[in-house]
Design an enzyme around this catalytic site. Structure first.
Site, PDB file in Angstrom:
ATOM      1  N   GLU A 163       0.798  -1.242   0.000  1.00 33.59           N
ATOM      2  CA  GLU A 163       0.000   0.000   0.000  1.00 33.59           C
ATOM      3  C   GLU A 163       0.827   1.287   0.000  1.00 33.59           C
ATOM      4  O   GLU A 163       0.594   2.179   0.819  1.00 33.59           O
ATOM      5  CB  GLU A 163      -0.955  -0.006   1.206  1.00 33.59           C
ATOM      6  CG  GLU A 163      -1.890  -1.209   1.212  1.00 33.59           C
ATOM      7  CD  GLU A 163      -2.896  -1.195   2.360  1.00 33.59           C
ATOM      8  OE1 GLU A 163      -2.775  -0.343   3.265  1.00 33.59           O
ATOM      9  OE2 GLU A 163      -3.814  -2.028   2.339  1.00 33.59           O
ATOM     10  N   GLU A 268      -6.273 -10.583  -1.359  1.00 33.15           N
ATOM     11  CA  GLU A 268      -7.091 -10.335  -0.160  1.00 33.15           C
ATOM     12  C   GLU A 268      -8.562 -10.283  -0.540  1.00 33.15           C
ATOM     13  O   GLU A 268      -9.312  -9.404  -0.118  1.00 33.15           O
ATOM     14  CB  GLU A 268      -6.662  -9.016   0.517  1.00 33.15           C
ATOM     15  CG  GLU A 268      -5.189  -8.993   0.876  1.00 33.15           C
ATOM     16  CD  GLU A 268      -4.759  -7.759   1.666  1.00 33.15           C
ATOM     17  OE1 GLU A 268      -5.622  -7.020   2.176  1.00 33.15           O
ATOM     18  OE2 GLU A 268      -3.526  -7.537   1.770  1.00 33.15           O
TER      19      GLU A 268
HETATM   20  C1  XIL Z   1      -6.348  -6.201   8.261  1.00 27.86           C
HETATM   21  C2  XIL Z   1      -6.704  -7.400   9.152  1.00 27.86           C
HETATM   22  O1  XIL Z   1      -7.581  -8.234   8.454  1.00 27.86           O
HETATM   23  C3  XIL Z   1      -7.324  -6.942  10.451  1.00 27.86           C
HETATM   24  O2  XIL Z   1      -7.494  -8.042  11.344  1.00 27.86           O
HETATM   25  C4  XIL Z   1      -6.451  -5.881  11.116  1.00 27.86           C
HETATM   26  O3  XIL Z   1      -7.115  -5.367  12.246  1.00 27.86           O
HETATM   27  C5  XIL Z   1      -6.142  -4.740  10.143  1.00 27.86           C
HETATM   28  O4  XIL Z   1      -5.559  -5.278   8.972  1.00 27.86           O
HETATM   29  N1  XIL Z   1      -5.007  -4.506   3.648  1.00 27.86           N
HETATM   30  C6  XIL Z   1      -3.994  -5.339   4.109  1.00 27.86           C
HETATM   31  C7  XIL Z   1      -4.245  -6.218   5.264  1.00 27.86           C
HETATM   32  O5  XIL Z   1      -2.930  -5.404   3.486  1.00 27.86           O
HETATM   33  O6  XIL Z   1      -3.089  -6.414   6.037  1.00 27.86           O
HETATM   34  C8  XIL Z   1      -5.364  -5.682   6.145  1.00 27.86           C
HETATM   35  O7  XIL Z   1      -5.638  -6.668   7.145  1.00 27.86           O
HETATM   36  C9  XIL Z   1      -6.582  -5.368   5.313  1.00 27.86           C
HETATM   37  C10 XIL Z   1      -6.275  -4.325   4.287  1.00 27.86           C
END
Ligand code: XIL
Length: 379
Positions: A163, A268
């Site tokens: 990101e 994701e």
């Molecule tokens: C999220 C997790 O799912 C949560 O449990 C945590 O509280 C915050 O992070 N993008 C990403 C992930 O790259 O690491 C994130 O994961 C969601 C968005």
């Protein structure tokens, strides 16, 4: 015709009939085997991953563990390999949970994607307000070297940088950009390459299928490549909304990222069914009952029509992934089942969301069946 010849003929036809029948049944079966799991269905196409927490690898929930082992051949730690978990205090690393995670994956023949080395979020407390450039550099080099070298040969890949881009494709104003300047991403990959020569190295971000942000990602990747530094793939996160999945942009992105010689992954994946309050006018937000109902409409269950719309989107997405099976190397869901999804608490706490393909009872949803159908109906 003498008796013997006749008998031979009868045997021949009987054998042929049995052979054809067996083959036909076999063929039908391989076209749509009952109870096929996700990883079985796509085993010749791409890896099927999920994000897991520590609780999900301790084996205490037998049904969930069974579901995970049956359906997924790749895992990403949802939180436990993020910087705040691995280096809670400056220079003091805690690898216990990460080691357990890697061991769980190894004993179940699952690939591990390390997530993530450099990210502006979920940083250790001591880094959160750090502005001293030398200290940031020291942390940056130390964290990448220590973590990447420890897991080289133990994890298959790392999301080296997560990101780093704004929606318009420019670099996000993060602690790393401020302290280290624009080249920090190339540097992160260079350090990871040195520390982890046997590990695939990826860039990961959300909305990079959108044209402006995608252009920024492509420029970034080209910059890494032009510096002679290795980057093996790009992860499109895939946090989308039912009814608003940007199929055309996704297809263009697969083509454009693959043209750079990279593996393309969906890292994701989840399809939210709830309204996003971050879109629209936040000044209108008020905590009335009506407002809560609008933001959290499905506390009593997901209406069939919404489950159907979600199934359709998931089916189309997997149709697209299959069309590009040569380029797409992994599709990872961000979680296992609806009840465990981060989207129940983000961007609003305490809602009831249904973004995944297994429901709160761990049962496959219409979306699961449509994904399987996307595989067997196309062949
Ligand atoms: C999220 C997790 O799912 C949560 O449990 C945590 O509280 C915050 O992070 N993008 C990403 C992930 O790259 O690491 C994130 O994961 C969601 C968005």
């Amino acid at each position: 015709m003498n008796r013997q010849k006749r008998l031979k003929q009868v045997f021949f036809y009987a054998a042929l009939t049995i052979f054809c029948h067996v083959n036909l049944v076999d063929n039908l079966y391989s076209q749509h085997p009952a109870d096929v799991s996700l990883k079985e269905a796509f085993k010749h196409d791409f890896l099927i991953g999920t994000a897991l927490s520590t609780r999900q690898i301790d084996g205490r929930n037998k049904a969930e563990t069974q579901l995970i082992k049956a359906n997924f051949d790749a895992v990403t730690p949802e939180n436990l390999m993020k910087a705040h978990a691995l280096q809670p205090r400056w220079g003091q690393f805690n690898f216990e949970q990460a080691d357990e995670f890697v061991a769980f994956a190894a004993s179940n023949q699952m690939k591990v994607n390390g997530h993530t080395l450099i990210w502006h979020s979920q940083l250790p407390g001591f880094m959160q307000h750090m502005e001293n450039a030398d200290s940031v550099r020291q942390y940056f080099v130390g964290h990448i070297r220590t973590v990447a070298s420890r897991y080289d040969g133990k994890v298959d890949s790392w999301d080296v940088v997560n990101e780093a881009l704004n929606e318009d494709g420019t670099l996000r104003n993060s602690i790393f950009l401020r302290a280290l300047g624009e080249d920090y991403i190339v540097e992160a990959f260079r350090l990871a390459q040195e520390a982890a020569p046997n590990t695939k190295l990826y860039y990961n971000d959300y909305n990079i299928e959108q044209p402006s942000k995608r252009a920024g990602a492509i420029a970034l990747i080209k910059k890494i490549q032009a510096a002679g530094v290795r980057i093996d793939g790009v992860g499109i996160q895939g946090h989308w909304h039912v009814g608003r999945v940007p199929m055309e942009y996704i297809e263009q992105s697969i083509q454009e990222f693959a043209a750079l010689g990279l593996e393309v992954m969906f890292t994701e994946l989840d399809l939210s069914v709830l309204p996003n309050p971050l879109r629209g006018n936040s000044a209108e937000l008020s905590q009335t009952e009506q407002y809560n109902k609008r933001l959290n409409p499905y506390t009593d269950g997901l209406p069939d029509s919404v489950a159907e719309a979600q199934a359709e989107d998931y089916g189309k997405l997997f149709g697209l992934f299959l069309k590009y099976r040569e380029d797409v190397s992994r599709v990872t869901f961000w979680g296992v089942y609806d009840g465990g999804s981060w989207l129940n608490n983000w961007p609003v706490r305490g809602r009831t969301n249904y973004p995944l393909v297994f429901d709160r009872e761990l049962k496959p949803k219409p979306a699961f069946h449509r994904i399987i159908a996307a595989k067997y109906d196309q062949e």
